[in-house]
Design an enzyme around this catalytic site. Structure first.
Site, PDB file in Angstrom:
ATOM      1  N   GLY A  12       0.874  -1.310  -0.008  1.00 28.54           N
ATOM      2  CA  GLY A  12      -0.128  -0.016   0.063  1.00 28.54           C
ATOM      3  C   GLY A  12       0.841   1.235  -0.112  1.00 28.54           C
ATOM      4  N   ASN A  14       1.242   3.379  -2.373  1.00 31.27           N
ATOM      5  CA  ASN A  14       0.922   4.250  -3.272  1.00 31.27           C
ATOM      6  C   ASN A  14      -0.016   5.534  -2.608  1.00 31.27           C
ATOM      7  OD1 ASN A  14      -1.184   2.289  -3.355  1.00 31.27           O
ATOM      8  ND2 ASN A  14      -2.177   3.858  -4.113  1.00 31.27           N
ATOM      9  N   GLY A  16      -1.268   7.643   1.240  1.00 34.07           N
ATOM     10  CA  GLY A  16      -1.292   7.814   2.817  1.00 34.07           C
ATOM     11  C   GLY A  16       0.108   7.793   3.427  1.00 34.07           C
ATOM     12  N   ILE A  17      -0.078   6.986   4.461  1.00 35.10           N
ATOM     13  CA  ILE A  17       1.231   6.611   5.189  1.00 35.10           C
ATOM     14  C   ILE A  17       2.140   5.966   4.605  1.00 35.10           C
ATOM     15  CG2 ILE A  17       1.779   5.410   7.507  1.00 35.10           C
ATOM     16  CD1 ILE A  17      -1.102   6.065   8.385  1.00 35.10           C
ATOM     17  N   GLY A  18       1.768   4.895   4.002  1.00 40.65           N
ATOM     18  CA  GLY A  18       2.455   4.129   2.803  1.00 40.65           C
ATOM     19  C   GLY A  18       3.488   4.748   1.893  1.00 40.65           C
ATOM     20  N   SER A 141      -3.116  -0.326  14.779  1.00 41.17           N
ATOM     21  CA  SER A 141      -4.033   0.923  15.282  1.00 41.17           C
ATOM     22  C   SER A 141      -4.148   1.026  16.717  1.00 41.17           C
ATOM     23  CB  SER A 141      -5.254   1.146  14.394  1.00 41.17           C
ATOM     24  OG  SER A 141      -5.924   2.198  14.935  1.00 41.17           O
ATOM     25  N   TYR A 166     -12.918  -3.321  12.114  1.00 40.74           N
ATOM     26  CA  TYR A 166     -11.408  -2.830  11.856  1.00 40.74           C
ATOM     27  C   TYR A 166     -10.805  -3.109  13.194  1.00 40.74           C
ATOM     28  CZ  TYR A 166      -7.981   0.824  10.973  1.00 40.74           C
ATOM     29  OH  TYR A 166      -6.814   1.567  10.775  1.00 40.74           O
TER      30      TYR A 166
HETATM   31  N1  LIG Z   1      -5.177   6.906   8.723  1.00 33.13           N
HETATM   32  C1  LIG Z   1      -5.189   6.561   9.949  1.00 33.13           C
HETATM   33  O1  LIG Z   1      -5.872   7.667  10.870  1.00 33.13           O
HETATM   34  C2  LIG Z   1      -4.871   5.691  10.589  1.00 33.13           C
HETATM   35  C3  LIG Z   1      -4.823   5.283  11.932  1.00 33.13           C
HETATM   36  C4  LIG Z   1      -4.439   4.092  12.452  1.00 33.13           C
HETATM   37  C5  LIG Z   1      -3.747   3.085  11.404  1.00 33.13           C
HETATM   38  N2  LIG Z   1      -3.940   3.315  10.205  1.00 33.13           N
HETATM   39  C6  LIG Z   1      -3.358   2.232   9.235  1.00 33.13           C
HETATM   40  O2  LIG Z   1      -2.505   2.808   8.375  1.00 33.13           O
HETATM   41  C7  LIG Z   1      -2.422   2.031   7.080  1.00 33.13           C
HETATM   42  C8  LIG Z   1      -2.153   2.806   6.365  1.00 33.13           C
HETATM   43  O3  LIG Z   1      -3.361   3.456   6.008  1.00 33.13           O
HETATM   44  P1  LIG Z   1      -3.599   4.810   5.500  1.00 33.13           P
HETATM   45  O4  LIG Z   1      -4.442   5.815   6.515  1.00 33.13           O
HETATM   46  O5  LIG Z   1      -2.275   5.462   4.817  1.00 33.13           O
HETATM   47  O6  LIG Z   1      -4.772   4.634   4.359  1.00 33.13           O
HETATM   48  P2  LIG Z   1      -4.787   4.796   2.774  1.00 33.13           P
HETATM   49  O7  LIG Z   1      -4.207   6.248   2.147  1.00 33.13           O
HETATM   50  O8  LIG Z   1      -6.460   4.436   2.365  1.00 33.13           O
HETATM   51  O9  LIG Z   1      -3.735   3.772   2.378  1.00 33.13           O
HETATM   52  C9  LIG Z   1      -4.037   2.500   2.347  1.00 33.13           C
HETATM   53  C10 LIG Z   1      -3.354   1.663   1.305  1.00 33.13           C
HETATM   54  O10 LIG Z   1      -3.719   0.450   1.400  1.00 33.13           O
HETATM   55  C11 LIG Z   1      -4.055  -0.034   0.025  1.00 33.13           C
HETATM   56  N3  LIG Z   1      -4.876  -1.075  -0.036  1.00 33.13           N
HETATM   57  C12 LIG Z   1      -6.328  -1.182   0.526  1.00 33.13           C
HETATM   58  N4  LIG Z   1      -6.709  -2.424   0.047  1.00 33.13           N
HETATM   59  C13 LIG Z   1      -5.710  -3.362  -0.713  1.00 33.13           C
HETATM   60  C14 LIG Z   1      -5.855  -4.342  -1.207  1.00 33.13           C
HETATM   61  N5  LIG Z   1      -6.846  -5.444  -1.312  1.00 33.13           N
HETATM   62  N6  LIG Z   1      -4.583  -4.668  -1.812  1.00 33.13           N
HETATM   63  C15 LIG Z   1      -3.685  -3.929  -1.806  1.00 33.13           C
HETATM   64  N7  LIG Z   1      -3.500  -2.801  -1.087  1.00 33.13           N
HETATM   65  C16 LIG Z   1      -4.674  -2.255  -0.750  1.00 33.13           C
HETATM   66  C17 LIG Z   1      -4.419   1.145  -0.666  1.00 33.13           C
HETATM   67  O11 LIG Z   1      -4.556   1.024  -2.097  1.00 33.13           O
HETATM   68  P3  LIG Z   1      -5.429   2.045  -2.994  1.00 33.13           P
HETATM   69  O12 LIG Z   1      -4.897   3.242  -3.060  1.00 33.13           O
HETATM   70  O13 LIG Z   1      -5.325   1.132  -4.344  1.00 33.13           O
HETATM   71  O14 LIG Z   1      -6.756   1.868  -2.270  1.00 33.13           O
HETATM   72  C18 LIG Z   1      -3.408   2.122  -0.161  1.00 33.13           C
HETATM   73  O15 LIG Z   1      -2.481   2.266  -0.588  1.00 33.13           O
HETATM   74  C19 LIG Z   1      -3.500   0.976   7.205  1.00 33.13           C
HETATM   75  O16 LIG Z   1      -3.267  -0.502   7.721  1.00 33.13           O
HETATM   76  C20 LIG Z   1      -4.274   1.441   8.529  1.00 33.13           C
HETATM   77  O17 LIG Z   1      -5.368   0.848   8.875  1.00 33.13           O
HETATM   78  C21 LIG Z   1      -4.267   4.398   9.712  1.00 33.13           C
END
Ligand SMILES: NC(=O)c1ccc[n+]([C@@H]2O[C@H](COP(=O)([O-])OP(=O)(O)OC[C@H]3O[C@@H](n4cnc5c(N)ncnc54)[C@H](OP(=O)(O)O)[C@@H]3O)[C@@H](O)[C@H]2O)c1
Length: 281
Positions: A12, A14, A16-18, A141, A166
């Site tokens: 992931g 592409n 947000g955090i990744g 999380s 979640y």
């Molecule tokens: N944001 C917060 O406040 C927060 C808080 C605690 C923990 N987290 C954790 O942080 C991590 C990163 O999330 P984020 O907040 O940066 O959200 P994000 O911007 O939505 O990034 C999530 C990434 O996961 C990918 N993904 C989702 N489903 C997938 C699949 N079936 N196969 C491969 N890749 C997939 C998405 O791909 P697409 O772009 O193609 O959808 C995107 O690259 C997650 O594990 C989330 O649970 C986030």
């Protein structure tokens, strides 16, 4: 920080955090392997990092975590192309508001956030161990605190609640980390779980409602700030003794929920994850 000789796989990467984790680690000279499901979004992200980090070493591989067959295909490709992987960051995550199922018939959050990463880590183990001092970082999380493990819910059998699912999937991330650390106490592999903080990303969708919500609730961190602990755990010296720990957004070890410290539960989840993944793909 000079990670020039390291190969780091980020799921992931592409968004947000990744994406920001990939950018920061690319800056340190590491080869970054961006494992992403959507080729167009992956290419946009790769070009974005390349434009901001001159000389960045970036590779993109396709990975759909909603399909265990695709996890197997991707892992084989990764092992062939990168016989040595220093750091695996299991970052990708989903939080659908309505129940969705993976290709293999698992509830989406359990399937993507936990089970697929469990299998990916297992399949990449030869390449990880070949690195000598590998690290596996699992993005969990704070919401793992609301999670319980309902073994009857993995195939979506019980009524769906988005945050219930979640919390369960994120508790799985912390328990997986704990048991992975226990199993690798003597071979150099270390592993950590992370709460990145409340971060304004696409996790709750790409729509206007989500963007407005993030703007209104000004307390959300930037994705760059949210990548801080992942980058720290991938690169810091002297943290090996904390293998298995849960870290918060300030890169500090935290106790985690009572269930997340339950070794018997961690072992049961591991055994069930092995059974479920062995049967498919
Ligand atoms: N944001 C917060 O406040 C927060 C808080 C605690 C923990 N987290 C954790 O942080 C991590 C990163 O999330 P984020 O907040 O940066 O959200 P994000 O911007 O939505 O990034 C999530 C990434 O996961 C990918 N993904 C989702 N489903 C997938 C699949 N079936 N196969 C491969 N890749 C997939 C998405 O791909 P697409 O772009 O193609 O959808 C995107 O690259 C997650 O594990 C989330 O649970 C986030």
């Amino acid at each position: 920080m000079n990670l020039a000789s390291k190969t780091i796989v980020i799921t992931g990467a592409n968004s947000g955090i990744g994406l920001e984790t990939a950018r920061a680690l690319a800056q340190s000279g590491a080869t970054i392997v961006m494992a992403c499901r959507d080729p167009a979004r992956a290419e946009t992200a790769r070009a974005d990092i390349a434009a901001t980090v001159p000389g960045a070493k970036l590779e993109v591989v396709g990975l759909d975590l909603a399909s265990l067959a695709d996890v197997r295909r991707c892992a084989e490709l990764l092992r062939t192309r990168f016989p040595r992987i220093d750091v695996l960051i299991n970052n990708a995550g989903a939080l659908p508001f309505k129940r969705q199922m993976t290709v293999d018939g698992f509830e989406m959050q359990f399937g993507v956030n936990h089970l697929a990463h469990f299998l990916l880590t297992d399949l990449l183990m030869p390449a990880l161990l070949a690195a000598g001092q590998p690290r596996v970082i699992n993005i969990a999380s704070l919401l793992h605190h609301i999670g319980k493990i309902d073994f009857a819910s993995f195939r979506g059998e019980t009524p769906y609640g988005a945050f219930k699912a979640y919390g369960q999937s994120k508790l799985c991330n912390v328990l997986f980390t704990r048991e992975l650390a226990r199993r690798h106490q003597n071979d150099g592999l270390v592993t950590f779980s992370v709460h990145p903080g409340p971060v304004g990303t696409n996790i709750m969708g790409r729509g206007l409602l989500n963007r407005t919500l993030y703007r209104l609730i000004g307390a959300y961190m930037s994705p760059r700030r949210g990548a801080h602990t992942s980058v720290y755990l991938a690169s810091a010296d002297g943290i090996e003794a904390t293998s298995g720990a849960y870290y918060n957004e300030s890169a500090k070890v935290k106790a985690g929920s009572k269930l997340s410290n339950d070794d018997a539960l961690a072992k049961r989840l591991w055994a069930e994850s092995e059974r479920l993944t062995a049967a498919i793909g």
